[in-house]
Every structure is written in structure tokens, then in C-alpha cells.
Design an enzyme around this catalytic site. Structure first.
Site, PDB file in Angstrom:
ATOM      1  N   ASP A 111       8.463  55.610 -46.554  1.00  0.00           N
ATOM      2  CA  ASP A 111       8.807  56.254 -45.286  1.00  0.00           C
ATOM      3  C   ASP A 111      10.122  57.002 -45.470  1.00  0.00           C
ATOM      4  O   ASP A 111      10.973  56.590 -46.270  1.00  0.00           O
ATOM      5  CB  ASP A 111       8.961  55.219 -44.166  1.00  0.00           C
ATOM      6  CG  ASP A 111       7.641  54.571 -43.772  1.00  0.00           C
ATOM      7  OD1 ASP A 111       6.599  55.224 -43.907  1.00  0.00           O
ATOM      8  OD2 ASP A 111       7.671  53.416 -43.329  1.00  0.00           O
ATOM      9  N   ASP A 127       1.869  58.793 -41.253  1.00  0.00           N
ATOM     10  CA  ASP A 127       2.012  58.110 -39.958  1.00  0.00           C
ATOM     11  C   ASP A 127       1.945  59.114 -38.813  1.00  0.00           C
ATOM     12  O   ASP A 127       1.287  58.875 -37.797  1.00  0.00           O
ATOM     13  CB  ASP A 127       3.351  57.370 -39.880  1.00  0.00           C
ATOM     14  CG  ASP A 127       3.500  56.266 -40.905  1.00  0.00           C
ATOM     15  OD1 ASP A 127       2.480  55.723 -41.370  1.00  0.00           O
ATOM     16  OD2 ASP A 127       4.657  55.943 -41.240  1.00  0.00           O
TER      17      ASP A 127
END
Length: 153
Positions: A111, A127
Site C-alpha cells: 500500500d 483497493d
């Protein structure tokens, strides 16, 4: 086919951004794009959204594979009546595959996008696509599919 293009584009974009994050951002940790608003922050997420269910790698792999097979069936085996439905499912599938690649290859999901101002968890391109695709799917179910059903009755 539109579905293949969208899925492939999302997977490639997701993997390229994750590669760049691992290569350049990992050693720095966090780099502000807009100070105290939006930062590029390197995180290795071994859980799901918001870091829940940490270290459940095989559960997420199994869940993603099953979900992806169902979505792929709807996208490729059934006649599509709506471009919104097709785009929504393609975005969800592309995002799911992007994160699945990380889980299989690395054991965690990379991320890097971090909205600090609203204290939102760090996330990635995959995401984002899953969330946007899910919102489009909800829009389709609530407003488009409903109208089609009423016209048929």
C-alpha cells in the site's frame, strides 16, 4: 473485449505503482505530496482493509480466487446488458487480481496512498478500483437494474 482491457489495465497500473513504491518509497517510508493532507507512505499490509484479519494470507487468497471466478463468470459467460455493470465488475476483478498477485508473490499487499488529513488507512490502486467498482455496482443494482426490471413487468 472491454472487460479484458479494463482488468489488464488495472492490474498493470497497480503492479507498476507497487513496484515503484517498493523500489523508491520503501527506504524513505513516507513522502508528502501535500503536507499533512496526502502522502505516499510505504506499508506492507498482511491483512485486509484497514489492516483487519492480519496474517490470514491463505484465507484471503482463497476468498479472492472464489470471488474472482464468480465475477469472471458474470463478465465472460453471461450476456452483459449494461456498460455500467461491465465496468463495475471489471474494476472489482482487476483490483482483486492486483492484490492477489501481491499475496501470492510477496505474502502481503503493498500500500502507498495515504490521506492523512482524514486519517484514512494507507491503500493502493487495486483497493481504489475495488471500492469504485463496488460503488458503480451498487449504483447499477439500485438505479439501473431496477428500471430494467420495472420495464419488463
Amino acid at each position: 473485449m472491454l472487460q479484458i482491457f479494463i482488468v489488464a489495465f488495472i492490474v498493470v497500473l497497480d503492479q507498476v505503482t507497487k513496484y515503484l513504491a517498493k523500489t523508491y518509497l520503501k527506504s524513505m517510508g513516507s513522502v508528502p505530496l501535500i503536507q499533512n493532507v496526502f502522502h505516499f507512505t510505504y506499508v506492507e499490509n498482511r491483512g485486509a482493509a484497514f489492516g483487519i484479519l492480519q496474517n490470514q494470507r491463505w484465507f484471503f487468497i482463497a476468498l479472492t480466487v472464489v470471488t474472482s471466478v464468480v465475477i469472471a463468470y458474470y463478465l465472460f459467460a453471461r450476456k452483459q446488458e449494461s456498460i455500467v455493470f461491465t465496468i463495475a465488475l471489471s474494476m472489482i476483478l482487476g483490483g482483486a487480481i492486483g492484490n492477489l498477485i501481491d499475496r501470492l508473490r510477496l505474502g502481503y499487499v503493498v500500500d502507498m496512498l495515504h490521506f492523512i488529513l482524514i486519517d484514512y488507512p494507507v491503500f493502493n490502486v487495486a483497493d481504489s478500483c475495488v471500492v469504485i467498482g463496488t460503488m458503480l455496482l451498487a449504483y447499477y443494482v439500485l438505479f439501473i437494474a431496477n428500471k430494467k426490471e420495472r420495464r419488463l413487468n
